[in-house]
Write a protein that holds these residues in place. Sequence first.
Motif: not given
Length: 272
Positions: A34-36, A39-40, A42-49, A61-64
């Motif tokens: 669950i942690l991995i 983290l994935f 979070t990193l995906w959303e941060t990289a997009a923002d 993730p938010s757009r999905v």
Amino acid sequence: MKKYNAAPAKELTRQEAFVRAHRHYHNKISFCRILIFILFLTLWETAADLGWIDTFFFSSPSRVVRCFLELVTKKALFLHIGVTLAETLISFFLVILIGMAAATLLWYSSGISEIAEPYLVILNSLPKSALAPLFIVWLGTGTTTIIVAGASVAIFGSIISLYTGFKQVDSEKITLIYTLGGSKWNAFFKVILPGSIPTILSTMKVNIGLALVGVIIGEFLAARRGLGYLIIYGSQVFQMHMVITSIILLCIIAMGLYQIIQWGEHYYKKKM
């Protein structure tokens, strides 16, 4: 009398400690998974923002989530999910039935198995996506073609795996059946089939994923409904959010179907 009672208590304590350690280990594994995943995301959303990745191609993730809600309200998403799931289950059950029947025939007749084995190996090695256009020509575009495409991906490997499992069952037990006057069918139902249940269950876990792959291949070419159709449609109109959402849904479906069979396997092991 006290020494007699101390041993079971000590043994019970060891058993409780083992159960607790086993449960703690599985809880730790679940937590890490669950942690991995978190983290994935979070990193995906941060990289997009932050603009590290282009959201047009990679989404976020938010757009999905927004795309998922839009598909639910406007695109009859659950209808597409139901179509893909139904086609996958039908293909899967066809693979199991045909695979069991063919493997039984090969086990029963050594002559047929020797003749058919090289053809099974060749057909299993053949890229099944190459057969999809032929299925469309032979069967037309529709559900039948998609189900056949789904079954074709797993059927030959299933036959080989089941037949190999049948041959690996303890030969001494089969000899005992023959010694006691039993027939070959008695040996199959009393020894081969019960002894091959672990092989059957492991083959089912592989086949459910392969059936889903085959169904998606069929939907790419011959569907107007289903998640495979949404993926192709989304790529054609450059709606990558729809494509990624459909892929994530396919991952969830594959994981759920696999987990159901795994629960069945765990239940069988407990009964044993």
